[in-house]
Design a protein around this motif. Sequence first.
Motif, mmCIF file in Angstrom:
data_model
loop_
_atom_site.group_PDB
_atom_site.id
_atom_site.type_symbol
_atom_site.label_atom_id
_atom_site.label_comp_id
_atom_site.label_asym_id
_atom_site.label_seq_id
_atom_site.Cartn_x
_atom_site.Cartn_y
_atom_site.Cartn_z
ATOM 1 N N ASP A 4 10.171 6.838 -10.723
ATOM 2 C CA ASP A 4 10.312 5.403 -10.461
ATOM 3 C C ASP A 4 9.896 5.077 -9.029
ATOM 4 O O ASP A 4 9.220 4.076 -8.778
ATOM 5 N N GLU A 5 10.299 5.935 -8.092
ATOM 6 C CA GLU A 5 9.942 5.710 -6.690
ATOM 7 C C GLU A 5 8.435 5.871 -6.483
ATOM 8 O O GLU A 5 7.811 5.135 -5.717
ATOM 9 N N LYS A 40 6.062 5.272 -8.733
ATOM 10 C CA LYS A 40 5.417 4.075 -9.269
ATOM 11 C C LYS A 40 5.584 2.890 -8.321
ATOM 12 O O LYS A 40 4.655 2.097 -8.132
ATOM 13 N N LYS A 41 6.774 2.803 -7.719
ATOM 14 C CA LYS A 41 7.048 1.717 -6.776
ATOM 15 C C LYS A 41 6.108 1.797 -5.578
ATOM 16 O O LYS A 41 5.540 0.785 -5.137
ATOM 17 N N ARG A 42 5.938 3.022 -5.058
ATOM 18 C CA ARG A 42 5.046 3.219 -3.909
ATOM 19 C C ARG A 42 3.602 2.893 -4.277
ATOM 20 O O ARG A 42 2.882 2.251 -3.500
ATOM 21 N N ASP A 46 1.274 -3.095 -14.695
ATOM 22 C CA ASP A 46 1.644 -1.712 -15.029
ATOM 23 C C ASP A 46 0.399 -0.898 -15.382
ATOM 24 O O ASP A 46 0.336 0.303 -15.083
ATOM 25 N N VAL A 100 -1.208 0.489 -12.294
ATOM 26 C CA VAL A 100 -0.451 1.629 -11.769
ATOM 27 C C VAL A 100 -0.743 2.871 -12.609
ATOM 28 O O VAL A 100 -0.950 3.967 -12.066
ATOM 29 N N LYS A 139 2.534 0.931 -6.627
ATOM 30 C CA LYS A 139 2.388 -0.511 -6.833
ATOM 31 C C LYS A 139 2.251 -1.233 -5.496
ATOM 32 O O LYS A 139 1.413 -2.136 -5.348
ATOM 33 N N ALA A 140 3.040 -0.802 -4.502
ATOM 34 C CA ALA A 140 2.975 -1.412 -3.179
ATOM 35 C C ALA A 140 1.618 -1.143 -2.522
ATOM 36 O O ALA A 140 1.039 -2.029 -1.883
ATOM 37 N N ASN A 141 1.107 0.073 -2.697
ATOM 38 C CA ASN A 141 -0.196 0.418 -2.113
ATOM 39 C C ASN A 141 -1.332 -0.393 -2.731
ATOM 40 O O ASN A 141 -2.229 -0.861 -2.034
ATOM 41 N N SER A 193 -1.327 -9.907 -7.688
ATOM 42 C CA SER A 193 -0.226 -9.188 -8.332
ATOM 43 C C SER A 193 -0.736 -7.863 -8.903
ATOM 44 O O SER A 193 -1.947 -7.645 -9.017
#
Length: 402
Positions: free
Chosen positions: A272-273, A275-277, A144, A147, A279-281, A141
């Motif tokens: 937000d996008e 951070k999302k990217r 935050d 990130v 996190k996925a990486n 997992s």
Amino acid sequence: MKITYVKEKGSQVKLTIECAADDMQKYFDEALQANAASVNIAGFRPGRAPRAMIIDAIGRQKLANAAMEQAVRVGYGDAIKKHELKPIGSPSVSILKQPSFLEKADNSFSYTVDIGVLPEVKITKDYKNIKITPPKKNELSVSDEEVDKVIDHLRHRNAGYNDITRGAREGDRLEITFKGFDGHVPVEQLASQNHPIIMGNNSLVPGFEDKITGITAGEKREFKLKFPKEHFSPQFKGKEFRFEVTANKVQEVILPKFDSSFAEKFGIKGLDELKKRLKANIAEEKRERYETQVRDEVTKALTQMTRVELPVTLVASEKERLQHDINETIQKQGATLEKYLESIKSNKEKFEEDLTRQAGNNVLVGLALREIAKREKIKLAKEETLDKVMRWLIDVNSKGKS
């Protein structure tokens, strides 16, 4: 045709093949017939001239070579079928006796073929019961805080710099020129021009930054510094050197604001996008690291439970591939093999030994995976590799362990 089979070390086989004169004459005549129609001899229609004239026109040696090539193809094929061999690599052919195809001569033909073959593979334990370490709680997992660390790294990579007159402190960027001396003798490896550093990153030898803390642009300093005993290079390990350092620049690091314009630098709309990217990486990197760990565990288990005589041809080929990959990496980095060996704390002799050992392990695992594919009836299409078998093995051993 007489075939003698001898098994040698390293999964090598030597075939000695003897072809009777009658068979060789047949191959010679076939070659003659195939070439006769293309020969033009004055006064005769194509293929209708006397045999001796056609042979002279084509060339007796050319026809002999064609006959011997056909004899090798037939003899080698028959030997493979007779002894149920599975060749690997290209065969090496050596002629023992060749025919002249002259009248009353002994026109028998004999040759040897050296070839590597797939060996018998024995797997001594249950490969469906390999111990795989399950991922720890939350290991895959992303928090935050993780990130935020990546964002901080990106901000530093896109930072600006202002020249300052005050003394350097943690977080500042410096460009320094330094020279290291062993007594009064300059040491080439301890010299650099306009070398950039960020104070606090400790990218140089331990203690170096402490000696230049507070330095201002244009200032020169001289000091002695002892290298740690754990240093990888024997030349520097535990030894004291004198340094002369000049600060060419002292700069304050100006981090960009973390706002929508910062996200747009990466082609992304909105924080937000971004951070999302990120996190996925990070999650993907963690998954790949865990998969590498699992593959290492399965590979280690296979090497311990597999018994096989390693084919020398496969090991040599794999070693050559590994060497090629390393050479390409070294060239891309603009380095030399000597520098590379120094960075991995090795030398040429140990490097060769390690390369041979790694090649042998890779071949062993490959043979084990082939054996498992055969036992489990895992079919591999032309474009598929043994990685398909490895993934199957990981899946089988991971069930109920995650």
